[in-house]
Design a protein around this motif. Structure first.
Motif, mmCIF file in Angstrom:
data_model
loop_
_atom_site.group_PDB
_atom_site.id
_atom_site.type_symbol
_atom_site.label_atom_id
_atom_site.label_comp_id
_atom_site.label_asym_id
_atom_site.label_seq_id
_atom_site.Cartn_x
_atom_site.Cartn_y
_atom_site.Cartn_z
ATOM 1 N N UNK C 74 0.861 -1.175 0.000
ATOM 2 C CA UNK C 74 0.000 0.000 0.000
ATOM 3 C C UNK C 74 0.899 1.227 0.000
ATOM 4 N N UNK C 75 0.736 2.028 -1.002
ATOM 5 C CA UNK C 75 1.550 3.232 -1.132
ATOM 6 C C UNK C 75 0.767 4.370 -0.494
ATOM 7 N N UNK C 76 1.378 5.071 0.454
ATOM 8 C CA UNK C 76 0.652 6.111 1.188
ATOM 9 C C UNK C 76 1.267 7.474 0.890
ATOM 10 N N UNK C 77 0.405 8.390 0.465
ATOM 11 C CA UNK C 77 0.830 9.777 0.257
ATOM 12 C C UNK C 77 0.174 10.611 1.327
ATOM 13 N N UNK C 78 0.923 11.491 1.937
ATOM 14 C CA UNK C 78 0.334 12.337 2.980
ATOM 15 C C UNK C 78 0.502 13.799 2.599
ATOM 16 N N UNK C 79 -0.633 14.501 2.549
ATOM 17 C CA UNK C 79 -0.597 15.931 2.220
ATOM 18 C C UNK C 79 -1.130 16.712 3.402
ATOM 19 N N UNK C 80 -0.527 17.853 3.657
ATOM 20 C CA UNK C 80 -1.078 18.697 4.718
ATOM 21 C C UNK C 80 -0.833 20.161 4.374
ATOM 22 N N UNK C 81 -1.449 21.026 5.158
ATOM 23 C CA UNK C 81 -1.364 22.451 4.841
ATOM 24 C C UNK C 81 -0.681 23.218 5.960
ATOM 25 N N UNK C 82 -0.051 24.327 5.590
ATOM 26 C CA UNK C 82 0.592 25.164 6.600
ATOM 27 C C UNK C 82 -0.437 25.918 7.422
ATOM 28 N N UNK C 83 -1.552 26.271 6.796
ATOM 29 C CA UNK C 83 -2.455 27.242 7.417
ATOM 30 C C UNK C 83 -3.265 26.653 8.563
ATOM 31 N N UNK C 84 -3.841 25.440 8.349
ATOM 32 C CA UNK C 84 -4.664 24.882 9.414
ATOM 33 C C UNK C 84 -4.511 23.363 9.402
ATOM 34 N N UNK C 85 -4.882 22.727 10.518
ATOM 35 C CA UNK C 85 -4.724 21.273 10.548
ATOM 36 C C UNK C 85 -5.667 20.611 9.555
ATOM 37 N N UNK C 86 -5.133 20.063 8.547
ATOM 38 C CA UNK C 86 -5.934 19.372 7.536
ATOM 39 C C UNK C 86 -5.013 18.407 6.809
ATOM 40 N N UNK C 87 -5.224 17.136 7.081
ATOM 41 C CA UNK C 87 -4.308 16.165 6.489
ATOM 42 C C UNK C 87 -5.097 15.195 5.637
ATOM 43 N N UNK C 88 -4.604 14.987 4.442
ATOM 44 C CA UNK C 88 -5.232 14.031 3.546
ATOM 45 C C UNK C 88 -4.232 12.946 3.217
ATOM 46 N N UNK C 89 -4.633 11.714 3.474
ATOM 47 C CA UNK C 89 -3.736 10.624 3.123
ATOM 48 C C UNK C 89 -4.383 9.791 2.029
ATOM 49 N N UNK C 90 -3.622 9.566 0.996
ATOM 50 C CA UNK C 90 -4.127 8.761 -0.104
ATOM 51 C C UNK C 90 -3.386 7.439 -0.110
ATOM 52 N N UNK C 91 -4.127 6.345 -0.123
ATOM 53 C CA UNK C 91 -3.495 5.030 -0.114
ATOM 54 C C UNK C 91 -3.769 4.362 -1.450
ATOM 55 N N UNK C 92 -2.716 3.873 -2.077
ATOM 56 C CA UNK C 92 -2.853 3.235 -3.382
ATOM 57 C C UNK C 92 -2.307 1.824 -3.274
ATOM 58 N N UNK C 93 -3.067 0.866 -3.791
ATOM 59 C CA UNK C 93 -2.571 -0.504 -3.751
ATOM 60 C C UNK C 93 -1.649 -0.765 -4.924
ATOM 61 N N UNK C 94 -0.517 -1.329 -4.622
ATOM 62 C CA UNK C 94 0.464 -1.645 -5.664
ATOM 63 C C UNK C 94 0.915 -3.073 -5.426
ATOM 64 N N UNK C 95 1.124 -3.795 -6.508
ATOM 65 C CA UNK C 95 1.633 -5.143 -6.288
ATOM 66 C C UNK C 95 3.144 -5.064 -6.058
ATOM 67 N N UNK C 96 3.680 -6.134 -5.506
ATOM 68 C CA UNK C 96 5.117 -6.171 -5.214
ATOM 69 C C UNK C 96 5.934 -5.990 -6.483
ATOM 70 N N UNK C 97 6.956 -5.141 -6.400
ATOM 71 C CA UNK C 97 7.773 -4.892 -7.570
ATOM 72 C C UNK C 97 6.998 -4.199 -8.674
#
Lengths: 102, 333, 165, 150, 370, 186
Positions: C74-97
């Motif tokens: 599972x590939x996880x991307x985490x985005x957040x903002x400087x201005x206020x607490x707001x975090x978005x995490x995107x999870x993408x399924x990837x096969x091995x290799x």
């Protein structure tokens, strides 16, 4: 040690070594070094004549000072030319300088 | 005991003649003095640095750690002399010797006391400046011969810096020469009978001190040896006593430069109560203390800023100072 | 900006539906799962679009990482903002290799982060300008954070051994 | 004119900042030193000092029952305990308590998890030795030796 | 003929891995044109110890000592962050006294970290003395922290649900004496360094990082705030007892080396304020949450926790399957992103500035390598 | 107690010894400056030789000029040359072999010059001036420079200034032109 002839011969020998260097060297800096030797031989002559023959002992010294001034100016110019030449040719050999044309 | 000493002296005098004996004795005296002075200065530097930094510094060997430098010297002597394979052997070995020679020559003319300069030449000041230039050539030689990028860069920087700072150094010394009317160091001291020249020439004195600090490659002008960039500058590859000679030369040079400053601006050996030699040494070491104090206070300049400082600030101000001095001297008489 | 707004925005711009999560419990406001068959063709493009959108909206890329779930990564991307607490995490399924699209063209921070994920998990980022080993030696032939990896002596370090009588 | 003024102002303010800095260092130079001359002077150890662990000495020896909690908890896996029962009804009692101090990171988790409070931190800090194998110690043997020595 | 003889004046310089000013094993491969840097390529991983791999092979509690060893200069902050993350995942509430104690210790550690950076940075710039002054101050902090944690560098002090030991009188006296002392020292630092004309020349306008650049590279911490972006996790995503404490977030304007330096100095003052307030409000009560088992395990799921370490935003991403051993533990370390921006800052500067810029980023290499 | 050594070590003897040493410096230096192929040796040879020349100046009675010689030649010109060498890094380039006919030709030419001038020097009867001033002081030098030789002095200063500016422009401008051309090519 205390006769004019000794100094004149010393200067002459120095001059001839310089001349030899000037003629046989191929690199510009080597030639510059030889020229400095020759100039110094001249300076020795000036001072020797001044010491043993001249009426006013300060004149020869002033001439030597002038020689030094000229030598400094000449060295500055020559070195800057060598540097500029080197930038273009990657070499300080005099034989390659004819590439400069065009 | 003294009778025996006297006899020996007489015999030596008779055998070698006064001239040779004076030469030998003078040379030995200078060499011994150079060593003792360097040992003391290194100790002083470490103590000053330590106390500025809330430490004690050397204290284990001898009283107040005074003999620590001797022990370090022994260690240096006993170390292996390493010559890197790609180095140019001849120049590599010659360089430390050559760097040491010119710093000895000024002792010929330094007026420690009214009667003490070995030979008070009429161009004494010129001699000192002329031979400080030779030092630079030796550094360049050592840096080049090491065949190491850091050493070569350090040497090049060192030379560029020395050449640039020699100009304000000479110019500020010249304004004193104009006031004293002589290049003879004895005459310059004599001319300060009423008042030290530092009072008339404060700008020149400051310029001289700054230039001298740069000339001896000391912080904040220690770019050639900037350890965070260039490891150890031109003597990166030197070990053992060869390194020791560079070290010795540096500290001796410091002493010479401070002595010249004292002679030019601070009345030389003049002072009440004590004999001249004591005053001279006292002032010299005080001045060296100030230089050390500066070293342990400031960060380093960047190389281009260093050159800028010389060309933009020191040289114009020195020239202006020289001009004003000449004008005033002309008007006053 | 509130999580709701981001949710709407994502729905309208990309047509994906992030899940609102309990920030107090898991430290993340929105979680976006892109799963299964979408991975290779569809999600690939979607992640880049998502990153572009996030960049425009003033987010920064906190990190990229992966988690090994034995069956898939599972590939996880985490985005957040400087201005206020707001975090978005995107999870993408990837096969091995397997492959994933590179965000190096969108966020400069992705360059090293992706190299690290490649280093540790062996996910290849398509379009990455310089996909080389980052923390491990350049000639390493293993991906240590995969669960089936066991350190061998040639990987360096010594093995704890307390066989004492 | 303005440029000249700025030039002069730069020189003067720069010189002043340098002089102020030198004042600071001079003041510090006159202050007492902050260092401690180690082999001669020693700082008192803090109350909570975490040295290499030891077994706490009780009148009846140590209290370790070789439950192995420390062994399992130790992040570096440096502890190994073996116990025996003297009689079938007795508590287990540790016979060997090996620890490899050369790998110990002094985190103190073993002391924390010990259900018998049998472990404590020692107050040793000069623990340098010529070989890493000297770091392997049997704490029970050490405890017995300690009892013999005084 | 002429074209053939042309050679470019570029050469490569390896700064590190063993170089006096890379502070740890970082290698910078610089492509130089004369003394100007054309390209910089950081090479990292020399002290990679596989902390994340270790996390997958030991229990939640067993990983605790590892947290002190990533960024050993602010070990307590990492310790604190890890405990907070696990506590949040497990839903443990920490008694207020324990939380205040943690914040006091963490802020002291933050000051110690900044002090060490201050000294080392000036050492890079060639001033030796401030280094020892900073170490003198840092020594005080280490002694104070040693009083309660029993250790001077790798504290391992926080526990799940509290701290290992209560504060003692020596600690309280130490902190109360230390705060005014550091305030006086900071004044001296400003006279000795911040206003020094040489220092200003070395750092002003050097290595300018724009806010956009900083966001693009995910730079955080004092480096980001020096560029004028008001982002401090303690304010942005408040955790622990920070919402109850009054402090400011110092900001820079230009994003150059000087601002990065100055922001850190101001932050030390703010940290002192936090410590002062926390000491005043220190409640009494237990220091360990009751009923917390020795080795808690978070319920299955993914958790994220953001923390403001001395160098920036520290992110801990935990994946648990409810077992004793974590499935995955990702450490988003601030220095990693802060280093990745370096090549951009270095392009076109002088080699001497390389040192100044590299130092101003306050990197701890083992933290990057993990 | 016989004054053996003192008999030999008299001031005149020492002076002779020094003169010999100075001559050795001059010629050894000059030969090093001319013969070795390594250009760095040449420069250090030049420096040695010039220090010897400074010694000759002292023997000729002008200490001031000796110091100036060391200051200007060794302290400035020699260093400038070494600098130029290091900046242009010819160490990395192959030193071209000597062309033997050229060396022989140069030897012959300088030998001819030496012999002809030597004969000239040896056979000339030099006449000392009838009236000779005695002031060797530096002060006199300064006075003369600013009175009788003022024009020459100014001229030299001007030449030096022009030379320095010219040097800077040559080195800098040509370098920039070069850089520009490289960019165009790339």
């Amino acid at each position: 040690m205390n006769s004019l002839t000794v100094y004149l011969f010393v200067a002459l020998l120095l001059f001839c070594i310089g001349l030899f260097g000037l003629l046989q060297r191929r690199s510009l800096i080597g030639m510059l070094i030889s020229i400095e030797l020759m100039l110094n031989a001249a300076a020795i002559n000036f001072l020797a004549f001044n010491r043993f023959l001249a009426p006013d002992p300060a004149v020869g010294q002033i001439l030597v000072l002038f020689v030094m001034g000229i030598a400094a100016a000449e060295a500055a110019i020559a070195l800057s030319l060598i540097l500029a030449l080197f930038r273009r040719l990657r070499s300080i050999n005099i034989e390659q300088a004819h590439d400069l044309r065009g | 005991m003294t009778g025996w000493l006297h006899d020996t002296w007489q015999w030596l005098l008779a055998v070698f003649g006064p001239v040779a004996l004076a030469l030998v004795v003078g040379l030995v005296a200078v060499l011994v003095w150079v060593q003792v002075n360097a040992l003391f200065l290194v100790w002083l530097e470490r103590k000053v640095a330590a106390h500025i930094q809330l430490r004690i510094g050397p204290k284990e060997v001898g009283p107040f750690g005074l003999l620590q430098t001797v022990v370090d010297g022994i260690k240096l002597v006993s170390k292996e002399l390493i010559t890197p394979r790609p180095a140019n052997w001849v120049l590599f070995v010659l360089s430390p010797l050559l760097v040491f020679t010119p710093v000895l020559l000024p002792f010929l003319v330094l007026p420690f006391a009214p009667s003490l300069p070995l030979r008070d030449l009429n161009v004494g000041l010129m001699l000192i400046f002329a031979f400080s230039g030779l030092n630079v050539l030796a550094i360049l030689m050592g840096g080049w011969a090491s065949n190491n990028k850091y050493a070569l860069l350090g040497a090049i920087r060192s030379v560029a810096q020395n050449v640039a700072y020699e100009i304000p150094l000479l110019l500020s010394a010249m304004s004193v020469v104009i006031m004293a009317g002589s290049l003879r160091l004895g005459d310059i001291v004599a001319a300060q009978e009423g008042m030290w020249f530092v009072v008339y020439q404060p700008v020149a004195a400051i310029l001289y001190l700054v230039g001298a600090t740069a000339e001896t490659n000391r912080a904040p002008f220690d770019i050639p040896e900037a350890e965070s960039e260039l490891v150890a500058g031109f003597h990166t590859e030197y070990s053992g006593m060869r390194f020791g000679l560079f070290f010795l030369a540096e500290y001796t040079n410091m002493f010479v430069v401070a002595s010249v400053a004292i002679t030019l601006f601070f009345g030389g050996w003049r002072g009440p109560f004590l004999p001249g030699v004591w005053w001279f040494l006292l002032k010299v070491y005080l001045l060296i203390f100030v230089v050390m104090w500066v070293r342990w206070t400031f960060p380093r300049l960047r190389f281009d800023q260093l050159m800028n400082f010389a060309w933009k600030y020191m040289i114009p101000i020195a020239l202006l100072n020289l001009l004003v001095t000449a004008l005033v001297m002309k008007l006053v008489g | 900006m509130r999580p709701g707004q981001v949710k709407e925005l994502l729905a309208s711009a990309l047509g994906v539906e992030p899940r609102e999560t309990d920030y107090a419990a898991c430290g993340c406001h929105l979680r976006l799962e892109l799963a299964g068959a979408q991975v290779v063709d569809l999600a690939g493009a979607q992640v880049v679009d998502l990153a572009r959108l996030m960049k425009v909206e003033g987010f920064f890329l906190e990190f990229i990482t992966a988690v090994d779930f034995d069956t898939h990564l599972e590939l996880v991307y985490s985005f957040t903002r400087h201005q206020e607490p707001l975090r978005l995490q995107a999870a993408v399924q990837v096969e091995r290799g397997g492959f994933a699209p590179s965000l190096a063209g969108v966020f400069a921070a992705a360059d090293w982060q992706e190299r690290e994920v490649y280093d540790m998990f062996g996910i290849v980022f398509a379009g990455h300008p310089n996909l080389k080993r980052l923390l491990l030696p350049e000639d390493a032939d293993f991906h240590p954070l995969l669960r089936d990896f066991t350190p061998r002596p040639e990987h360096g370090g010594d093995v704890v051994n307390l066989e004492m009588g | 004119m303005r440029a000249l003024w700025e030039y002069l102002w730069g020189v003067l303010s720069g010189a002043w900042s340098l002089a102020a800095g030198m004042g600071v260092t001079l003041r510090y130079m006159l202050q007492p030193v902050a260092t401690v001359q180690y082999p001669r002077q020693r700082l008192p150890l803090p109350e909570a000092f975490r040295g290499p662990i030891r077994l706490r000495a009780f009148p009846d020896g140590h209290h370790c029952v070789a439950c192995g909690e420390c062994w399992r908890t130790c992040p570096s896996g440096v502890i190994k305990v073996q116990g025996l029962k003297a009689q079938a009804k007795d508590h287990n009692r540790a016979r060997y308590f090996f620890i490899d101090f050369s790998r110990c990171s002094l985190c103190g988790l073993c002391v924390e998890v010990c259900p018998q409070q049998a472990l404590a931190f020692s107050r040793e800090y000069e623990t340098v030795g010529p070989s890493r194998y000297l770091g392997v110690k049997d704490l029970i043997a050490a405890l017995e030796q300690e009892e013999v020595v005084p | 003929m002429l074209r053939k003889t042309l050679i470019h004046d570029t050469f490569y310089l390896n700064l590190g891995p063993q170089h006096p000013s890379t502070h740890g094993v970082l290698r910078l491969l610089l492509r130089l044109e004369g003394e100007r840097v054309v390209e910089c390529q950081p090479v990292i991983g020399y002290s990679h110890r596989g902390h994340e791999h270790m996390a997958q092979n030991r229990s939640w509690l067993q990983f605790l000592p590892n947290t002190s060893r990533m960024d050993y200069l602010s070990a307590l902050l990492y310790n604190h962050a890890y405990c907070l993350a696990v506590e949040r995942a497990c839903g443990i509430t920490v008694p207020p006294r324990a939380e205040y104690i943690r914040v006091i210790c963490a802020e002291l550690n933050r000051i110690a970290s900044h002090l060490l950076w201050f000294g080392a940075y000036l050492l890079d710039l060639g001033a030796f003395t401030p280094f020892l002054y900073a170490f003198d101050d840092r020594e005080d902090i280490l002694a104070i922290l040693g009083e309660v944690t029993g250790s001077r560098l790798t504290y391992c002090y926080c526990r799940f649900g509290g701290v290992a030991r209560d504060l003692n009188q020596a600690f309280l006296d130490g902190v109360r004496a230390f705060i005014p002392k550091l305030r006086r020292r900071l004044k001296d630092y400003h006279t000795l360094v911040s206003k020094n004309v040489i220092f200003l020349n070395r750092t002003k306008g050097i290595g300018v990082m724009s806010p956009e650049q900083a966001r693009d590279y995910a730079v955080t911490g004092p480096n980001l705030r020096a560029s004028g972006v008001n982002y401090d996790v303690r304010k942005a995503e408040p955790y622990s007892v920070y919402p109850e404490l009054d402090f400011e977030v110092p900001l820079g304007e230009h994003g150059d080396c000087y601002d990065r330096y100055y922001v850190r100095l101001l932050e030390m003052e703010q940290s002192l304020r936090i410590v002062e307030q926390a000491l005043e409000r220190l409640p009494s009560g237990p220091i360990r949450a009751a009923g917390v088992e020795q080795e808690p395990a978070p319920p299955p799921g993914a958790y994220h926790f953001a923390y403001e370490s001395a160098r920036g935003q520290l992110g801990i991403y935990l994946v648990s399957d409810g077992g004793r051993i974590p499935v995955r533990m990702k450490w988003r370390v601030p220095s990693f992103s802060n280093l990745s921006v370096l090549p951009e800052l270095l392009a076109g500067t002088l080699v001497a500035d390389t040192i100044a810029i590299l130092g101003s980023l306050d990197l701890v290499i083992p933290e990057i390598d993990r | 107690m016989t004054p053996v050594m003192a008999h030999y070590i008299r001031p005149e003897v020492i002076a002779y010894a020094c003169f010999g040493l100075v001559l050795l410096l001059v010629f050894a230096g000059a030969l090093i400056a001319v013969i070795p192929k390594n250009i760095i040796y040449n420069v250090f040879g030049l420096a040695t030789s010039l220090i010897g020349v400074a010694g000759l100046f002292i023997f000729l009675g002008s200490e001031f000029l000796a110091m100036m010689e060391v200051l200007i030649y060794v302290g400035a010109i020699a260093i400038a040359i070494v600098f130029a060498i290091m900046l242009s890094q010819p160490m990395h380039l192959q030193i071209p072999p000597r062309w033997r006919p050229k060396v022989i030709f140069s030897l012959v030419v300088s030998a001819v010059v030496f012999v002809s001038f030597g004969v000239l020097v040896a056979h000339t009867d030099w006449q000392a001036a009838a009236v000779r001033g005695g002031s060797w002081q530096v002060r006199r030098l300064g006075e003369l420079l600013l009175t009788r030789y003022e024009l020459a002095f100014e001229l030299i200063s001007l030449v030096l200034l022009v030379a320095i500016i010219g040097a800077i422009i040559t080195a800098a401008a040509l370098g920039r032109a070069q850089a520009g051309r490289e960019e165009e090519e790339a």
